[in-house]
Scaffold this motif. Structure first.
Motif, PDB file in Angstrom:
ATOM      1  N   TRP A 141       0.830  -1.202   0.000  1.00 38.00           N
ATOM      2  CA  TRP A 141       0.000   0.000   0.000  1.00 38.00           C
ATOM      3  C   TRP A 141       0.868   1.257   0.000  1.00 38.00           C
ATOM      4  CZ3 TRP A 141      -4.590   1.130  -1.454  1.00 38.00           C
ATOM      5  CH2 TRP A 141      -5.609   0.171  -1.421  1.00 38.00           C
ATOM      6  N   THR A 142       1.930   1.211   0.769  1.00 39.88           N
ATOM      7  CA  THR A 142       2.855   2.335   0.795  1.00 39.88           C
ATOM      8  C   THR A 142       3.456   2.563  -0.584  1.00 39.88           C
ATOM      9  OG1 THR A 142       3.389   1.976   3.133  1.00 39.88           O
ATOM     10  CG2 THR A 142       5.006   3.187   1.822  1.00 39.88           C
ATOM     11  N   HIS A 143       3.861   1.481  -1.225  1.00 44.01           N
ATOM     12  CA  HIS A 143       4.457   1.568  -2.552  1.00 44.01           C
ATOM     13  C   HIS A 143       3.473   2.155  -3.558  1.00 44.01           C
ATOM     14  CE1 HIS A 143       5.846   0.157  -6.513  1.00 44.01           C
ATOM     15  NE2 HIS A 143       7.062   0.164  -5.992  1.00 44.01           N
ATOM     16  N   ARG A 144       2.222   1.707  -3.514  1.00 43.63           N
ATOM     17  CA  ARG A 144       1.223   2.186  -4.471  1.00 43.63           C
ATOM     18  C   ARG A 144       0.979   3.689  -4.319  1.00 43.63           C
ATOM     19  NH1 ARG A 144      -2.477  -2.802  -2.706  1.00 43.63           N
ATOM     20  NH2 ARG A 144      -1.524  -4.443  -3.993  1.00 43.63           N
ATOM     21  N   LEU A 145       0.791   4.124  -3.090  1.00 39.36           N
ATOM     22  CA  LEU A 145       0.520   5.549  -2.864  1.00 39.36           C
ATOM     23  C   LEU A 145       1.722   6.411  -3.240  1.00 39.36           C
ATOM     24  CD1 LEU A 145      -1.424   5.283   0.514  1.00 39.36           C
ATOM     25  CD2 LEU A 145      -2.349   6.083  -1.680  1.00 39.36           C
ATOM     26  N   ALA A 146       2.924   5.925  -2.944  1.00 43.22           N
ATOM     27  CA  ALA A 146       4.121   6.668  -3.321  1.00 43.22           C
ATOM     28  C   ALA A 146       4.241   6.757  -4.845  1.00 43.22           C
ATOM     29  CB  ALA A 146       5.360   5.997  -2.730  1.00 43.22           C
ATOM     30  N   ALA A 147       3.935   5.657  -5.525  1.00 39.64           N
ATOM     31  CA  ALA A 147       4.005   5.661  -6.987  1.00 39.64           C
ATOM     32  C   ALA A 147       2.975   6.608  -7.588  1.00 39.64           C
ATOM     33  CB  ALA A 147       3.789   4.238  -7.517  1.00 39.64           C
ATOM     34  N   VAL A 148       1.768   6.618  -7.040  1.00 38.79           N
ATOM     35  CA  VAL A 148       0.730   7.528  -7.539  1.00 38.79           C
ATOM     36  C   VAL A 148       1.146   8.983  -7.308  1.00 38.79           C
ATOM     37  CG1 VAL A 148      -1.654   8.302  -7.211  1.00 38.79           C
ATOM     38  CG2 VAL A 148      -1.138   5.857  -7.285  1.00 38.79           C
ATOM     39  N   SER A 149       1.793   9.256  -6.182  1.00 42.06           N
ATOM     40  CA  SER A 149       2.285  10.607  -5.912  1.00 42.06           C
ATOM     41  C   SER A 149       3.240  11.065  -7.013  1.00 42.06           C
ATOM     42  CB  SER A 149       2.998  10.653  -4.555  1.00 42.06           C
ATOM     43  OG  SER A 149       2.116  10.382  -3.497  1.00 42.06           O
ATOM     44  N   LEU A 150       4.136  10.189  -7.397  1.00 44.03           N
ATOM     45  CA  LEU A 150       5.099  10.547  -8.443  1.00 44.03           C
ATOM     46  C   LEU A 150       4.419  10.705  -9.797  1.00 44.03           C
ATOM     47  CD1 LEU A 150       8.108   8.289  -7.393  1.00 44.03           C
ATOM     48  CD2 LEU A 150       7.841  10.755  -7.051  1.00 44.03           C
ATOM     49  N   VAL A 168       6.482  27.583 -23.372  1.00 40.67           N
ATOM     50  CA  VAL A 168       5.288  27.747 -22.536  1.00 40.67           C
ATOM     51  C   VAL A 168       5.698  27.679 -21.068  1.00 40.67           C
ATOM     52  CG1 VAL A 168       3.020  26.802 -21.932  1.00 40.67           C
ATOM     53  CG2 VAL A 168       3.847  26.664 -24.297  1.00 40.67           C
ATOM     54  N   PRO A 169       5.355  28.679 -20.269  1.00 36.70           N
ATOM     55  CA  PRO A 169       5.675  28.614 -18.841  1.00 36.70           C
ATOM     56  C   PRO A 169       5.124  27.332 -18.224  1.00 36.70           C
ATOM     57  CG  PRO A 169       4.883  30.801 -19.416  1.00 36.70           C
ATOM     58  CD  PRO A 169       4.663  29.938 -20.618  1.00 36.70           C
ATOM     59  N   TRP A 170       5.926  26.685 -17.392  1.00 38.81           N
ATOM     60  CA  TRP A 170       5.536  25.372 -16.873  1.00 38.81           C
ATOM     61  C   TRP A 170       4.250  25.431 -16.070  1.00 38.81           C
ATOM     62  CZ3 TRP A 170       5.247  24.681 -11.603  1.00 38.81           C
ATOM     63  CH2 TRP A 170       5.881  25.652 -10.807  1.00 38.81           C
ATOM     64  N   TRP A 171       3.970  26.555 -15.417  1.00 36.61           N
ATOM     65  CA  TRP A 171       2.753  26.643 -14.613  1.00 36.61           C
ATOM     66  C   TRP A 171       1.507  26.827 -15.480  1.00 36.61           C
ATOM     67  CZ3 TRP A 171       6.721  30.194 -14.694  1.00 36.61           C
ATOM     68  CH2 TRP A 171       6.452  31.442 -15.255  1.00 36.61           C
ATOM     69  N   ARG A 172       1.707  27.090 -16.773  1.00 39.02           N
ATOM     70  CA  ARG A 172       0.588  27.180 -17.707  1.00 39.02           C
ATOM     71  C   ARG A 172       0.492  25.961 -18.612  1.00 39.02           C
ATOM     72  NH1 ARG A 172       1.307  33.488 -19.730  1.00 39.02           N
ATOM     73  NH2 ARG A 172       0.833  34.471 -17.707  1.00 39.02           N
ATOM     74  N   ALA A 173       1.553  25.187 -18.654  1.00 37.45           N
ATOM     75  CA  ALA A 173       1.579  24.023 -19.537  1.00 37.45           C
ATOM     76  C   ALA A 173       0.686  22.903 -19.036  1.00 37.45           C
ATOM     77  CB  ALA A 173       3.021  23.514 -19.688  1.00 37.45           C
ATOM     78  N   VAL A 174       0.380  22.913 -17.751  1.00 35.30           N
ATOM     79  CA  VAL A 174      -0.426  21.856 -17.133  1.00 35.30           C
ATOM     80  C   VAL A 174      -1.470  22.504 -16.227  1.00 35.30           C
ATOM     81  CG1 VAL A 174       1.458  20.168 -17.188  1.00 35.30           C
ATOM     82  CG2 VAL A 174       1.191  21.669 -15.192  1.00 35.30           C
ATOM     83  N   PRO A 175      -2.538  21.750 -15.887  1.00 32.75           N
ATOM     84  CA  PRO A 175      -3.492  22.263 -14.889  1.00 32.75           C
ATOM     85  C   PRO A 175      -2.865  22.161 -13.492  1.00 32.75           C
ATOM     86  CG  PRO A 175      -4.139  20.062 -15.584  1.00 32.75           C
ATOM     87  CD  PRO A 175      -2.975  20.468 -16.453  1.00 32.75           C
ATOM     88  N   LEU A 176      -2.013  23.129 -13.187  1.00 34.53           N
ATOM     89  CA  LEU A 176      -1.143  23.044 -12.017  1.00 34.53           C
ATOM     90  C   LEU A 176      -1.920  22.861 -10.720  1.00 34.53           C
ATOM     91  CD1 LEU A 176       1.709  23.178 -10.885  1.00 34.53           C
ATOM     92  CD2 LEU A 176       1.513  25.675 -10.839  1.00 34.53           C
ATOM     93  N   GLY A 177      -2.984  23.623 -10.542  1.00 31.56           N
ATOM     94  CA  GLY A 177      -3.749  23.514  -9.300  1.00 31.56           C
ATOM     95  C   GLY A 177      -4.361  22.143  -9.116  1.00 31.56           C
ATOM     96  N   LEU A 178      -4.912  21.591 -10.183  1.00 32.96           N
ATOM     97  CA  LEU A 178      -5.527  20.262 -10.106  1.00 32.96           C
ATOM     98  C   LEU A 178      -4.492  19.196  -9.781  1.00 32.96           C
ATOM     99  CD1 LEU A 178      -8.030  18.475 -10.505  1.00 32.96           C
ATOM    100  CD2 LEU A 178      -7.416  18.346 -12.942  1.00 32.96           C
ATOM    101  N   LEU A 179      -3.350  19.252 -10.486  1.00 33.33           N
ATOM    102  CA  LEU A 179      -2.297  18.271 -10.245  1.00 33.33           C
ATOM    103  C   LEU A 179      -1.756  18.382  -8.825  1.00 33.33           C
ATOM    104  CD1 LEU A 179      -0.348  18.523 -13.629  1.00 33.33           C
ATOM    105  CD2 LEU A 179      -1.741  16.597 -12.848  1.00 33.33           C
ATOM    106  N   GLU A 180      -1.560  19.616  -8.342  1.00 30.49           N
ATOM    107  CA  GLU A 180      -1.020  19.778  -6.999  1.00 30.49           C
ATOM    108  C   GLU A 180      -2.006  19.284  -5.950  1.00 30.49           C
ATOM    109  OE1 GLU A 180       1.412  23.313  -4.993  1.00 30.49           O
ATOM    110  OE2 GLU A 180      -0.744  23.490  -4.696  1.00 30.49           O
ATOM    111  N   ARG A 181      -3.284  19.504  -6.160  1.00 35.14           N
ATOM    112  CA  ARG A 181      -4.273  19.031  -5.197  1.00 35.14           C
ATOM    113  C   ARG A 181      -4.343  17.511  -5.183  1.00 35.14           C
ATOM    114  NH1 ARG A 181      -5.225  24.078  -6.298  1.00 35.14           N
ATOM    115  NH2 ARG A 181      -6.394  25.411  -4.841  1.00 35.14           N
ATOM    116  N   GLY A 182      -4.271  16.897  -6.357  1.00 35.45           N
ATOM    117  CA  GLY A 182      -4.228  15.437  -6.399  1.00 35.45           C
ATOM    118  C   GLY A 182      -2.991  14.898  -5.720  1.00 35.45           C
ATOM    119  N   LEU A 183      -1.850  15.564  -5.969  1.00 34.04           N
ATOM    120  CA  LEU A 183      -0.589  15.172  -5.347  1.00 34.04           C
ATOM    121  C   LEU A 183      -0.656  15.327  -3.834  1.00 34.04           C
ATOM    122  CD1 LEU A 183       2.436  14.471  -5.394  1.00 34.04           C
ATOM    123  CD2 LEU A 183       2.895  16.865  -5.994  1.00 34.04           C
TER     124      LEU A 183
END
Length: 220
Positions: A141-150, A168-183
């Protein structure tokens, strides 16, 4: 205490997503640290510090129950995670529309170090225990959650690395807020998983040796 810190962090930061107008802090494009720029800074800081304290408690529990050694790479990385969270609070996010600042850069790179150090440290812990008959489940379980984090972190790093090519600025290249919240959500879950592992080990160690299964006596 580790679970309590994680729970407090979830409640406080989750509250910010309810009381702050999404038009003010867009959860898809804006990072969680944006909340520290407004009137709710104390709530944000309290949430992050609660997670830092809870993470320290989890680390102490993992060391005391011998899931990992104090003088080991995983222990150092988990400690770096907690320290980096404190640095994130000490140096608040810069309002980049106004201009850069030394404190803003420290905040940014402390966030990156935090987001990297926890899953890498957890992966190292999991690798040591994944074939253990008694604790392999916790390790997996630890391994899975760590892998999903990465996985959550990978697009952010890719946007940063490809900026010289794409322009393209990196903070605009991706949905930064969504990715950070998931992370962030995944890494809080990872702290909880490590805390549950330490708690289970502590309970197991209270059982008299004569009452433990033979496999636990051989491998504990």
């Amino acid at each position: 205490m580790g679970a309590a810190g994680a729970a407090a962090s979830v409640l406080l930061v989750g509250l910010l997503h309810v009381i702050v107008d999404p038009a003010q802090v867009n959860p898809v494009r804006r990072t969680i640290s944006e909340y520290a720029l407004g009137e709710y800074k104390l709530i944000f800081d309290a949430g992050v510090l609660a997670l830092a304290l809870g993470s320290v408690a989890v680390l102490v529990g993992l060391i005391r129950t011998r899931v990992l050694r104090a003088a080991s790479a995983p222990a150092v990385l988990l400690a770096v995670w907690s320290v980096s969270l404190v640095v994130v609070v000490a140096f608040e996010k810069t309002n980049w529309s106004i201009g850069p600042s030394v404190g803003g850069y420290i905040h940014r790179y402390a966030s990156l170090v935090a987001f990297l150090s926890l899953p890498i440290g957890a992966l190292l812990v999991a690798r040591q225990w994944r074939r253990h008959a008694g604790w392999g489940g916790h390790a997996r379980w630890t391994h899975r959650l760590a892998a999903v984090s990465l996985v959550w972190l990978a697009p952010i790093l890719a946007g940063f690395a490809l900026r010289p090519l794409t322009g393209v600025p990196w903070w605009r290249a991706v949905p930064l807020g969504l990715l950070e919240r998931g992370l962030a959500a995944t890494e809080v879950a990872l702290v909880v998983a490590l805390g549950l592992w330490a708690a289970a080990r502590a309970r197991q160690q209270l059982i008299p040796a004569t009452a433990r299964p033979a496999v636990e006596l051989r491998q504990a």
